[in-house]
Every structure is written in C-alpha cells, then in structure tokens.
Design an enzyme around this catalytic site. Structure first.
Site, PDB file in Angstrom:
ATOM      1  N   TYR A  37     -11.525   3.226  11.590  1.00 44.24           N
ATOM      2  CA  TYR A  37     -12.394   2.992  10.386  1.00 44.24           C
ATOM      3  C   TYR A  37     -13.735   3.676  10.280  1.00 44.24           C
ATOM      4  CZ  TYR A  37      -8.965  -0.235   9.119  1.00 44.24           C
ATOM      5  OH  TYR A  37      -7.672  -0.806   8.976  1.00 44.24           O
TER       6      TYR A  37
ATOM      7  N   SER B 203      -0.102   4.248   2.649  1.00 45.35           N
ATOM      8  CA  SER B 203       0.219   4.230   4.122  1.00 45.35           C
ATOM      9  C   SER B 203       1.836   3.880   4.479  1.00 45.35           C
ATOM     10  CB  SER B 203      -0.750   3.411   4.960  1.00 45.35           C
ATOM     11  OG  SER B 203      -0.586   1.949   4.527  1.00 45.35           O
TER      12      SER B 203
ATOM     13  N   TRP C 195       1.250  -4.021   9.547  1.00 50.65           N
ATOM     14  CA  TRP C 195       0.589  -4.577  10.573  1.00 50.65           C
ATOM     15  C   TRP C 195       0.024  -5.959   9.881  1.00 50.65           C
ATOM     16  CZ3 TRP C 195      -4.607  -6.134  10.392  1.00 50.65           C
ATOM     17  CH2 TRP C 195      -5.438  -5.305   9.462  1.00 50.65           C
TER      18      TRP C 195
ATOM     19  N   ASP D  42       0.779  -1.270  -0.102  1.00 54.11           N
ATOM     20  CA  ASP D  42      -0.036  -0.056   0.013  1.00 54.11           C
ATOM     21  C   ASP D  42       0.750   1.237  -0.151  1.00 54.11           C
ATOM     22  OD1 ASP D  42      -2.132   1.962   0.592  1.00 54.11           O
ATOM     23  OD2 ASP D  42      -2.472   1.345   2.586  1.00 54.11           O
TER      24      ASP D  42
ATOM     25  N   THR E 157      -5.576   1.689  -2.747  1.00 52.66           N
ATOM     26  CA  THR E 157      -6.959   1.982  -3.088  1.00 52.66           C
ATOM     27  C   THR E 157      -7.249   1.468  -4.428  1.00 52.66           C
ATOM     28  OG1 THR E 157      -7.130   4.207  -1.671  1.00 52.66           O
ATOM     29  CG2 THR E 157      -8.251   3.952  -3.505  1.00 52.66           C
TER      30      THR E 157
ATOM     31  N   ASP F 122      -1.894   5.654  -4.980  1.00 53.89           N
ATOM     32  CA  ASP F 122      -2.187   5.025  -3.932  1.00 53.89           C
ATOM     33  C   ASP F 122      -2.501   3.497  -4.476  1.00 53.89           C
ATOM     34  OD1 ASP F 122      -2.906   3.659  -1.753  1.00 53.89           O
ATOM     35  OD2 ASP F 122      -4.472   4.924  -0.832  1.00 53.89           O
TER      36      ASP F 122
ATOM     37  N   ASN G 294       2.775   1.946   7.513  1.00 55.45           N
ATOM     38  CA  ASN G 294       2.828   1.023   8.632  1.00 55.45           C
ATOM     39  C   ASN G 294       2.686  -0.449   8.108  1.00 55.45           C
ATOM     40  OD1 ASN G 294       3.401   2.873  10.955  1.00 55.45           O
ATOM     41  ND2 ASN G 294       1.311   3.368  10.470  1.00 55.45           N
TER      42      ASN G 294
END
Length: 463
Positions: A209, A169, A173, A166, A355, A352, A171
């Site tokens: 969210y 963003s 996780w 992505d 998305t 992005d 990070n």
C-alpha cells in the site's frame, strides 16, 4: 469508431446551416474531434453552437437511458443484449445486498483528526493494476471514500465476514487469528482451528500500500454466499495489517472478481470455482449502486443473472480489451459540449467496483478542474454548492455511444461542502494508452453487467 450523420439528421433550429454543420462535426466525428465553442466567436455564434450540439447529442440518445448513441449497425454486439435481457432471476442466481460503509474521511472527522492525516495515505490509484509477481499493488486510497460491502462466510461451521466485491482485483482475503496487530483485532478474524474443512499452505503474498504492507498466507476452505457453496476455495489469511488506516475500516476483507491473470498464479479464483462447480445459472454477474445509499442498503450484486427492474432501456456492450481486468476502450471524452480530443488516439477504462471515485489520467486533470471551476483543498476538489446545477455534464464515448454523467452524480456533498468526485493517476494502460478508472461514482449512474463468457461489460441507465 467514428459516428456519422446523414443530411436528414441535421438539427433544424433556425441557426445558420454552417453552424449546425460545425456542431454536428464536433459531436459526431469522435476520432477527429474539435472544440465546440472556439475563441473569438460572437455570443450569438456560441449560443447557436451550444444549441445545435445539444440537439445533436440528443439525436444520439439511447431510448430510455439518456445515453447518447447512434443506431446499432447490423453485425454489432448490440443484438446480443436480448439474450441477457431475457434472463430470469431464478435457480443459480443470487442477489447479495450491499451496504454503504462509512468512509475513512467520515471516521476521521468523527474522531476529530485533521484532514491532512489522509494526505499521508494518498497513492496513485493506477498502481493497483501493476503486476509484480507475489506482490499485489492495491492502494488503499481506493477505499478511503464511500465503499460498499456484503457478507460472505468461510469455513465449517461458517464464519461471517464483510467484504468488498471488487472487480479491480482477483483474490479473496480476510483477517485471521494469525494476525495480532490492532487492525486485525478490531475486525472479525478467521480462526482456522475452528473449521473442520480448512487446509493450510505455506504460500504467502503481499499487498503493498505504499505506507505499509499487508502480508497474507494462503489456505483452502469452503466459502458460502447465501445458498451458493464453493468448496476447496483458495483465500488469503492476513498475517499482518498496518494500523493506519486498516484499524478504521468498516469492512473486513476483499473478494476479487477480475480475471485469473491477476490472481496468485496456480490458484483458482472464487469466480473460476463458482463456474467449475456449476454454482451459477449463467457466467455473468451484475452490480447496482444506489444513488442514495444508506448503511442498511447501498445496492446489490447479482451472481448468475441480471435484474431488469434495476435499469431502464437497452444495454450498451463494450468488449474487454485485455483479459486481466474489466478493461474497455474509451473513444473520447467531452466536458459539456466541448469534445476534448484527449482520447483521439485511444484510452482505456477499467470498470472497478472496488474504487469509489472517477479516476482520470493525470495529464488531463488540470484542464478538467479548470473547466469545472474546482479548487484543490484538504477536503478534495472544492466547488460552490450553489453552482452545481450549472456545471457541465461529462460525456464518455464508449462503443460508439455517448454515456453521460451529470454534475448531480459526479459532485459529492458532505455537511455543506461540495467536491468533485475525481482523482488522478499517472499509470498508463499496459499498452500505453491513458488509463481511466470507472468506479462506483460512474456506476451509480449505470447498472453494470460483467459477461465472463463473452468477455464484455454492459451498461444501462440505473433506475
């Protein structure tokens, strides 16, 4: 950056010279655009204008790409493209195959749940780019449509996860055994007790969210992506995930590839550590998204290089305007041959890969849907499938070039239902400009190159 034409570049097709001038001005002067076909024009005038502007746009075509542009001027970034075009795929370069995941829409239909279920999950996709301390806003609507994921491993011995790569963003996780909610239990979970190289912390953050928060605790461990090994990498281990809609997602987590400025403060991103640990041959990565994706093959992300076999023609470079996201300037937008003037005062676009849809500033959405003949429904913005060949091409003015997006790319067909692949945001860019998000739909058309050393994004027509 206004595009200019010399007299010898005027199209010659038999229409009156005055109409040719109007068409050229509409195509070329993107800082002061005007509509191509004005009200009250005769059918002959309209036809001539369309014909002349079509010729004008063709004059801007980048050889081999179909992307409209003027010849590069001396001293521009175009000359730098050759350095990347010559990069081989060799040591320090890694090709990661991407798979196409089932969208939540597909899963919902398989389970017989109503389309209205998704309306409860809708949020403004622009909120993803609002910074808020220990809270990262990442609306999951970005992942409700088709998405693409690849495999990474964490820990010693490695535990495998499917993640979205992505660029929106920063990070990393994944689900963890700390999390006991059904959404976590239905996915692969990282078990820190099984890794000899894991180091825990007491630092937590939240992904918000709108319909529920995802809580994460940070830890360190070894991350492996094929033959690349990143040691002591910070990542998030989920503590809680809301059941809807995480339970239905095919992927496990997210690997962020944006700038460190939007990551959790004080912790290196995976891309930073790749560079610091000399794991990449060059400080770049690139994406290819197939126009006909399947679960087994949806595209590729290439770390440390580019693959010239995945695109044709030259690379168009756009400088990053704010080193937080891969944000570039959009100089203008045209629906067919009608230049809108929506970006005459400047727009920003975030490239992005996390998305799927093309996201448009909310104030422009009604006019766009009207121009495309689309109607809103529970399925999205519907159009008649038989009308798709006659729908206009969309043009984006980027770095003095017109990049085209034909209706065969921006219209999606599913079980005989055709929808326009757009959504809206009312969140502006940080400096106030209207914000666009160029997601997978746009990137199916263009191979994208992310140059971390020179802070720029490259586009070339995907093969």
């Amino acid at each position: 950056m206004p595009l200019t034409w010399s007299r010898r570049q005027w199209p010659t097709s038999g229409c009156p010279r005055s109409l040719a001038r109007r068409a050229i001005r509409a195509a070329a002067v993107i800082n002061s655009p005007r509509a191509l076909v004005e009200g009250g024009s005769s059918d002959r005038t309209k036809g001539c204008l369309e014909q002349e502007l079509g010729t004008a746009l063709a004059k801007y075509t980048l050889p081999g790409t179909g992307a409209a542009t003027e010849p590069p001027a001396p001293g521009t970034m175009w000359g730098l493209a050759l350095a990347l075009l010559c990069l081989p795929l060799g040591e320090g370069t890694l090709r990661i195959p991407l798979r196409r995941g089932r969208s939540i829409r597909e899963v919902m239909r398989e389970k017989g749940l109503p389309e209205g279920f998704l309306n409860n999950l809708r949020g403004d996709p622009g909120r993803k780019y609002q910074l808020g301390g220990a809270v990262a806003y990442e609306p999951l609507m970005n992942y409700l449509d088709t998405f693409y994921f690849g495999e990474v491993s964490i820990g010693t011995p490695p535990q495998n996860f499917l993640v979205i790569f992505d660029t929106g963003s920063s990070n990393l996780w994944v689900p963890s055994t700390y999390c006991q909610s059904p959404a976590c239990e239905d996915h692969t979970r990282f078990n820190h007790s099984l890794s000899s190289t894991f180091l825990g912390t007491d630092v937590t953050y939240t992904l918000r969210y709108g319909f529920g928060d995802l809580s994460v605790v940070l830890g360190y461990d070894t991350v492996t992506i094929q033959n690349i090994v990143i040691r002591n990498q910070e990542f998030g281990l989920s503590l809680y995930e809301p059941g809807r809609p995480f339970y239905y997602l095919d992927f496990d987590g997210i690997l962020g590839m944006a700038y460190p400025g939007v990551a959790i403060s004080g912790f290196n991103t995976l891309m930073q550590n790749m560079l610091q640990q000399n794991q990449l041959s060059e400080p770049i990565f690139s994406f290819y998204f197939s126009r006909n994706p399947t679960y087994s093959y949806g595209g590729e992300v290439i770390l440390g290089g580019v693959d010239p076999q995945l695109y044709s023609g030259e690379v168009l470079w756009a400088p990053v305007v704010q080193e937080l996201y891969w944000k570039i300037s959009l100089e203008e937008f045209s629906i067919g041959y009608s230049v809108t003037s929506w970006c005459s005062q400047g727009c920003h676009g975030i490239v992005d890969t996390g998305t799927f849809l093309l996201t448009i500033p909310g104030q422009f959405m009604p006019a766009l849907l009207q121009a495309l003949g689309a109607e809103e429904s529970d399925y999205g913005f519907l159009v008649d499938c038989s009308s798709v060949p006659n729908m206009p091409t969309l043009y984006f003015a980027i770095s003095g070039a017109w990049l085209s997006l034909p209706p065969t790319v921006y219209v999606l067909e599913n079980d005989g239902i055709c929808t326009v692949g757009v959504e809206s945001t009312y969140v502006p860019s940080a400096s106030g400009q209207p914000l666009w998000i160029l997601g997978n739909l746009f990137l199916r058309q263009y191979y994208s190159i992310f140059d971390m050393a020179n802070n720029r994004v490259g586009f070339a027509l995907a093969t």
